[in-house]
Design a protein around this motif. Sequence first.
Motif, mmCIF file in Angstrom:
data_model
loop_
_atom_site.group_PDB
_atom_site.id
_atom_site.type_symbol
_atom_site.label_atom_id
_atom_site.label_comp_id
_atom_site.label_asym_id
_atom_site.label_seq_id
_atom_site.Cartn_x
_atom_site.Cartn_y
_atom_site.Cartn_z
ATOM 1 N N UNK A 1 0.941 -1.223 0.124
ATOM 2 C CA UNK A 1 -0.017 0.075 -0.061
ATOM 3 C C UNK A 1 0.778 1.308 -0.115
ATOM 4 N N UNK A 2 0.322 2.261 -0.591
ATOM 5 C CA UNK A 2 1.044 3.624 -0.492
ATOM 6 C C UNK A 2 -0.149 4.498 -0.592
ATOM 7 N N UNK A 3 0.036 5.715 0.024
ATOM 8 C CA UNK A 3 -0.777 6.862 0.232
ATOM 9 C C UNK A 3 -0.289 8.031 0.327
ATOM 10 N N UNK A 4 -1.004 9.121 -0.348
ATOM 11 C CA UNK A 4 -0.301 10.439 -0.422
ATOM 12 C C UNK A 4 -1.624 11.217 0.072
ATOM 13 N N UNK A 5 -1.872 12.022 1.254
ATOM 14 C CA UNK A 5 -2.721 12.679 1.598
ATOM 15 C C UNK A 5 -2.918 14.163 1.119
ATOM 16 N N UNK A 6 -3.857 14.993 1.147
ATOM 17 C CA UNK A 6 -3.918 16.109 0.546
ATOM 18 C C UNK A 6 -3.058 17.207 1.096
ATOM 19 N N UNK A 7 -2.448 16.882 2.356
ATOM 20 C CA UNK A 7 -1.501 17.817 2.746
ATOM 21 C C UNK A 7 -0.127 17.571 2.298
ATOM 22 N N UNK A 8 -0.026 16.479 1.483
ATOM 23 C CA UNK A 8 1.410 16.026 0.991
ATOM 24 C C UNK A 8 1.931 14.889 1.634
ATOM 25 N N UNK A 9 1.440 14.701 2.876
ATOM 26 C CA UNK A 9 2.101 13.549 3.831
ATOM 27 C C UNK A 9 1.949 12.181 2.989
ATOM 28 N N UNK A 10 2.897 11.515 3.217
ATOM 29 C CA UNK A 10 2.806 9.921 2.487
ATOM 30 C C UNK A 10 3.095 8.901 3.772
ATOM 31 N N UNK A 11 2.845 7.787 3.201
ATOM 32 C CA UNK A 11 3.425 6.574 3.905
ATOM 33 C C UNK A 11 2.961 5.340 3.105
ATOM 34 N N UNK A 12 3.571 4.049 3.612
ATOM 35 C CA UNK A 12 3.270 2.975 2.795
ATOM 36 C C UNK A 12 4.175 1.817 3.264
ATOM 37 N N UNK A 13 3.767 0.575 2.715
ATOM 38 C CA UNK A 13 4.409 -0.588 3.382
ATOM 39 C C UNK A 13 3.754 -1.862 2.934
ATOM 40 N N UNK A 14 3.493 -2.971 3.708
ATOM 41 C CA UNK A 14 2.916 -4.238 3.255
ATOM 42 C C UNK A 14 1.782 -4.325 4.333
ATOM 43 N N UNK A 15 0.998 -5.558 4.105
ATOM 44 C CA UNK A 15 -0.164 -5.957 4.639
ATOM 45 C C UNK A 15 -0.457 -7.248 5.383
ATOM 46 N N UNK A 16 -0.957 -7.146 6.594
ATOM 47 C CA UNK A 16 -1.454 -8.396 7.034
ATOM 48 C C UNK A 16 -2.995 -8.289 7.397
ATOM 49 N N UNK A 17 -3.558 -9.439 7.702
ATOM 50 C CA UNK A 17 -4.711 -9.405 8.370
ATOM 51 C C UNK A 17 -4.882 -9.958 9.758
ATOM 52 N N UNK A 18 -5.618 -9.268 10.402
ATOM 53 C CA UNK A 18 -5.585 -9.631 11.969
ATOM 54 C C UNK A 18 -6.915 -9.151 12.577
ATOM 55 N N UNK A 19 -7.254 -9.496 13.730
ATOM 56 C CA UNK A 19 -8.340 -9.070 14.308
ATOM 57 C C UNK A 19 -8.316 -7.638 14.824
ATOM 58 N N UNK A 20 -9.321 -7.129 14.700
ATOM 59 C CA UNK A 20 -9.377 -5.621 15.064
ATOM 60 C C UNK A 20 -10.482 -5.421 15.883
ATOM 61 N N UNK A 21 -10.517 -4.776 16.967
ATOM 62 C CA UNK A 21 -11.489 -4.633 17.888
ATOM 63 C C UNK A 21 -11.597 -3.018 18.203
ATOM 64 N N UNK A 22 -12.852 -2.323 18.183
ATOM 65 C CA UNK A 22 -13.181 -1.149 18.429
ATOM 66 C C UNK A 22 -14.382 -1.254 19.741
ATOM 67 N N UNK A 23 -14.132 -0.520 20.760
ATOM 68 C CA UNK A 23 -15.089 -0.997 21.742
ATOM 69 C C UNK A 23 -15.405 -2.465 21.908
ATOM 70 N N UNK A 24 -16.672 -2.711 21.645
ATOM 71 C CA UNK A 24 -17.137 -4.332 21.879
ATOM 72 C C UNK A 24 -17.205 -4.882 20.276
ATOM 73 N N UNK A 25 -16.900 -4.210 19.402
ATOM 74 C CA UNK A 25 -17.070 -4.419 18.167
ATOM 75 C C UNK A 25 -15.797 -5.300 17.451
ATOM 76 N N UNK A 26 -15.884 -6.567 16.913
ATOM 77 C CA UNK A 26 -14.621 -7.199 16.597
ATOM 78 C C UNK A 26 -14.788 -7.492 14.975
ATOM 79 N N UNK A 27 -13.657 -7.406 14.204
ATOM 80 C CA UNK A 27 -13.493 -7.762 12.752
ATOM 81 C C UNK A 27 -12.739 -8.787 12.863
ATOM 82 N N UNK A 28 -12.864 -9.811 12.495
ATOM 83 C CA UNK A 28 -11.965 -11.394 12.813
ATOM 84 C C UNK A 28 -10.875 -10.972 11.731
ATOM 85 N N UNK A 29 -10.926 -10.524 10.655
ATOM 86 C CA UNK A 29 -9.970 -10.651 9.557
ATOM 87 C C UNK A 29 -9.940 -9.189 8.857
ATOM 88 N N UNK A 30 -9.391 -8.402 9.175
ATOM 89 C CA UNK A 30 -9.228 -6.849 8.846
ATOM 90 C C UNK A 30 -7.867 -6.550 8.295
#
Length: 331
Positions: free
Chosen positions: A74-103
């Motif tokens: 992945x690689x992204x450039x935001x409107x303010x010119x900031x950038x970042x990038x790298x590779x990708x995993x899937x993992x379990x992601x939880x926000x409060x009590x809500x979990x996505x198993x394969x994010x």
Amino acid sequence: TTGSASTTPESDDVEYLTSVSIGTPPQVLNMNFDTGSSDLWVFSTELPADEVNGQTLYDPSKSSTAQKLQGETWSITYGDGSTCGGDVYTDQVTVGSLTVKTQAVECADHVSKEFTEDTQNSGLFGLGFDNINTVMPDRQNTFFTNAKSGLDQPLFTADLKAGAPGTYSFGFIDKNAYVGKITYLPVDTSQGFWEFTSPGYLIASGKVQRVALQGIADTGTTLLLLPDQVVSDYYSSVSGAQYESSQAGYTFPCSQSSSLPDFTFVLNSSSAITVPGKYMTYAPTDSSGQTCFGSMQRNTGVGFSIFGDIAIKSAFVVFDGGNTRIGWAAK
Ligand SMILES: O=C([C@@H]1CCCNC1)N1CCCCC1
């Protein structure tokens, strides 16, 4: 299912950070929830040390549920010119009590200085539409897309506050979080944003200016960025206000702060949202506190308006993915 999490503003409400748990055992990162982009990316152990300054690093090798997505980057450039990038995993992601198993968890192996210097922010949590996710060769879904089918209602809400913690909720509308009715506008998702059109605006208690404001609701943008004509109209009523090219924006004497007018954007013939004048002073431009930077600035170069946190914290906002619409209510 539903879930909600508290979100806390940084100084000057420049951004809001929300705690997210990733992996097994959970690795907890504070992240910037961003309805203006669609990548969930994190500071990771793959970063060079000189690009890290205080952030929490996700380490996929320490998570028993992490799976590398071979060949995906992945690689992204935001409107303010900031950038970042790298590779990708899937993992379990939880926000409060809500979990996505394969994010899809996009691990940064490089970030630009804007992110390195943002010491409390350990990643962005994209809540825009999947068509602007940057993972190649196989685009990935946002947390909201992955969670949506299991949610009680296919929506999330933002209840940001000025100088105090607010709430992101998924799958339900908290009736105690707003007053009056929620007014919904249709959303155009073609550019990947929560894009809507306000039919007009008014300054203080003036007459309604029937100028269509096509814009996006972007929780990841601090200010309220509008067409030049609207912005100059607004500041024409503020003594000493001027466009200061050295500051790349409108400034005014901080002594005027208490007299900045309210700014109201119209939703339909019977509904509108008012940004109180007290939110229209963003911050002093230097330590002397003489000159202040305005919260409303030009949208030059963007191609549309950006209803950032200044507008969003003035309302209760419903991001209704099931019906491709956005709801606004007073609070
Ligand atoms: O990069 C952004 C913003 C930056 C701040 C965080 N939200 C995404 N975009 C939205 C406006 C148009 C250009 C792309």
